[in-house]
Design a protein around this motif. Structure first.
Motif, PDB file in Angstrom:
ATOM      1  N   THR A 189       0.823  -1.205   0.049  1.00 27.60           N
ATOM      2  CA  THR A 189       0.123   0.054   0.175  1.00 27.60           C
ATOM      3  C   THR A 189       1.008   1.241  -0.013  1.00 27.60           C
ATOM      4  N   SER A 224       0.311  -1.288  -7.498  1.00 28.32           N
ATOM      5  CA  SER A 224      -1.087  -1.575  -7.498  1.00 28.32           C
ATOM      6  C   SER A 224      -1.512  -3.126  -7.722  1.00 28.32           C
ATOM      7  N   LEU A 227      -0.489  -5.103  -4.648  1.00 23.05           N
ATOM      8  CA  LEU A 227      -1.519  -4.784  -3.907  1.00 23.05           C
ATOM      9  C   LEU A 227      -2.811  -5.692  -4.145  1.00 23.05           C
ATOM     10  N   TYR A 246      -4.621  -6.510   7.194  1.00 21.25           N
ATOM     11  CA  TYR A 246      -3.559  -5.634   7.410  1.00 21.25           C
ATOM     12  C   TYR A 246      -2.596  -5.675   8.690  1.00 21.25           C
TER      13      TYR A 246
END
Length: 299
Positions: A189, A224, A227, A246
């Motif tokens: 991120t 991205s 991710l 997370y």
């Protein structure tokens, strides 16, 4: 006579080194208003400070779990080379620290991650000393003016491609394994967000320099993608919530990370790791056989 003398003067060389130098000069000089320059410097320091936490979750995760499964050695070699080259280039040009502070921090974190990957995957963490020695030799050479005008400008251009391309082996490794291994969702991120911000600052401070803007855009696109992989494997495949995904960096369990294979028992809703859930049909057959044996013995 003036015309003849002007014809004897060689034209200026045009190429990547000249283009990179002019782009870097415009970046360091600041082409916006004083307020914009101050904002850009502030953003630069914020990014530099935030970069200290970029790979720290992965370092903590690997050390606490004593694992570096699913992490690509090639990725960390390329990252270390890219960050080191970028830092040396900016330092040799006497640019302010706000322009390249993250390069110094990320170089240290990348070499630490490389050592951990080599240690946990091959038991040869000392091999990380080789690229570190090369970086020290390059620093000494740059300090003495070697390659400052010829090698480093080209290296800066290549480091953009290397930095972006360094994530590609990890993406391929994730596809091959069917999981994200120990790659941190927090790190992915921050990578995506940092590249997006750097692309924006390039439009403000470097007059939209195509190399800097393109580097930020491509970096954002690749980060991205990484991710998105982590989110897919963690949420869709492993049935983790976003909060669990997370916070998985700081969990103590020694498993394969957010991409680990996990099965859920629908009756007890407990996660079963490392084994196959019981087969109800097989249990029923075994029960019938036991009942039959009991009835036979009673007779």
């Amino acid at each position: 006579a003036e015309r003849c003398s002007s014809m004897l003067v060689p034209p200026p060389k045009v190429g990547f080194p000249t283009g990179v130098l002019s782009a870097a000069h415009s970046l360091s000089a600041g082409q916006g208003s004083p307020a914009q320059v101050q904002i850009a410097q502030l953003v630069g320091y914020v990014i530099s400070a935030g970069s200290c936490a970029l790979y720290t979750p992965m370092i903590y995760r690997s050390v606490s779990k004593q694992s570096a499964k699913g992490l690509s050695t090639t990725t960390w070699i390329m990252k270390f080379a890219s960050y080191t080259t970028s830092g040396l280039y900016n330092w040799s040009r006497h640019y302010p620290l706000s322009q390249y502070g993250e390069s110094l921090s990320l170089s240290i974190q990348a070499i630490c991650m490389l050592g951990l990957v080599l240690h946990y995957q091959r038991g040869q963490g000392q091999l990380a000393l080789l690229p570190l020695a090369i970086a020290v030799a390059a620093t000494v050479a740059v300090a003495n003016g070697v390659g400052v005008e010829s090698v480093l400008p080209v290296g800066q251009v290549l480091s953009v491609g290397v930095g972006v391309g360094a994530i590609v082996p990890q993406i391929i490794e994730n596809v091959r394994r069917g999981g994200s291994g120990e790659f941190s969702p927090v790190t992915a991120t921050l990578l995506a967000g940092g590249n997006a911000i750097r692309a924006w600052t390039a439009t403000q401070l470097a007059e939209g320099d195509i190399i800097l803007v393109a580097g930020g855009i491509f970096g954002f696109a690749v980060s991205s993608t990484l991710l998105a992989q982590i989110l897919y494997f963690g949420i869709a495949k492993d049935r983790l919530t976003l909060a669990e995904l997370y916070t998985s960096d700081f969990s103590r369990g020694k498993h394969d990370g957010p991409g680990a294979s996990k099965l859920r028992n629908s009756d007890s809703d407990q996660v079963v790791r490392g084994r196959v859930a019981p087969n109800d049909d097989l249990e029923a057959e075994v029960g019938k056989l036991l009942d039959k044996d009991e009835s036979s013995s009673s007779e």
